[in-house]
Write a protein that holds these residues in place. Structure first.
Motif, PDB file in Angstrom:
ATOM      1  N   UNK A 216     -38.428  -0.617 -12.340  1.00 44.73           N
ATOM      2  CA  UNK A 216     -38.893   0.590 -13.031  1.00 44.73           C
ATOM      3  C   UNK A 216     -39.652   1.498 -12.071  1.00 44.73           C
ATOM      4  N   UNK A 217     -39.489   2.798 -12.269  1.00 45.68           N
ATOM      5  CA  UNK A 217     -40.230   3.801 -11.509  1.00 45.68           C
ATOM      6  C   UNK A 217     -40.945   4.697 -12.514  1.00 45.68           C
ATOM      7  N   UNK A 218     -42.239   4.884 -12.321  1.00 50.87           N
ATOM      8  CA  UNK A 218     -43.019   5.750 -13.194  1.00 50.87           C
ATOM      9  C   UNK A 218     -43.187   7.129 -12.577  1.00 50.87           C
ATOM     10  N   UNK A 219     -43.164   8.157 -13.416  1.00 53.08           N
ATOM     11  CA  UNK A 219     -43.266   9.533 -12.935  1.00 53.08           C
ATOM     12  C   UNK A 219     -44.528  10.247 -13.401  1.00 53.08           C
TER      13      UNK A 219
ATOM     14  N   UNK B 138     -39.701  12.726 -18.405  1.00 50.65           N
ATOM     15  CA  UNK B 138     -39.388  11.316 -18.174  1.00 50.65           C
ATOM     16  C   UNK B 138     -40.642  10.633 -17.636  1.00 50.65           C
ATOM     17  N   UNK B 139     -41.095   9.609 -18.355  1.00 46.22           N
ATOM     18  CA  UNK B 139     -42.259   8.819 -17.939  1.00 46.22           C
ATOM     19  C   UNK B 139     -41.851   7.689 -17.005  1.00 46.22           C
ATOM     20  N   UNK B 140     -40.808   6.971 -17.431  1.00 52.56           N
ATOM     21  CA  UNK B 140     -40.365   5.772 -16.725  1.00 52.56           C
ATOM     22  C   UNK B 140     -38.846   5.785 -16.630  1.00 52.56           C
ATOM     23  N   UNK B 141     -38.343   5.338 -15.505  1.00 53.33           N
ATOM     24  CA  UNK B 141     -36.900   5.328 -15.251  1.00 53.33           C
ATOM     25  C   UNK B 141     -36.526   3.961 -14.670  1.00 53.33           C
ATOM     26  N   UNK B 142     -35.445   3.395 -15.181  1.00 49.17           N
ATOM     27  CA  UNK B 142     -34.879   2.177 -14.604  1.00 49.17           C
ATOM     28  C   UNK B 142     -33.441   2.479 -14.210  1.00 49.17           C
TER      29      UNK B 142
END
Length: 91
Positions: free
Chosen positions: A44-47, A33-37
């Motif tokens: 958005x949260x980036x991983x 997962x690169x990005x999660x909303x």
């Protein structure tokens, strides 16, 4: 032998009035997962390095962020109400 990029979105709720409805939108690359909303968080949260970069861009785009936040009402609750009434009418 190649790259695998995908996006999945889902709606989660456990009450009949949909008051706890949550919209989740994930962007993944090669199973990570690169990005999660998450609509309860509201941004958005980036991983990954690439995900953090894009999350910053997307969080600064007020139109995109407002649209993503509205999905819980526009998509989730709307479709859940249709499905709920279809199920309730079958009784």
């Amino acid at each position: 032998n190649g790259y695998y990029e995908y996006r999945w979105a889902k709606c989660i709720h456990s009450t009949r009035d949909f008051s706890d409805m949550v919209f989740i939108d994930n962007y993944s690359f090669n199973k990570d997962v690169d990005i999660h909303f998450n609509s309860t968080v509201g941004y958005y949260v980036g991983y990954t390095e690439h995900g953090v970069y894009n999350a910053q861009l997307w969080n600064n785009n007020t139109n995109q962020l407002q649209q993503e936040r509205a999905e819980v009402e526009r998509v989730c609750k709307h479709n859940a109400e249709i499905r709920q009434s279809a199920i309730a009418d079958k009784r």
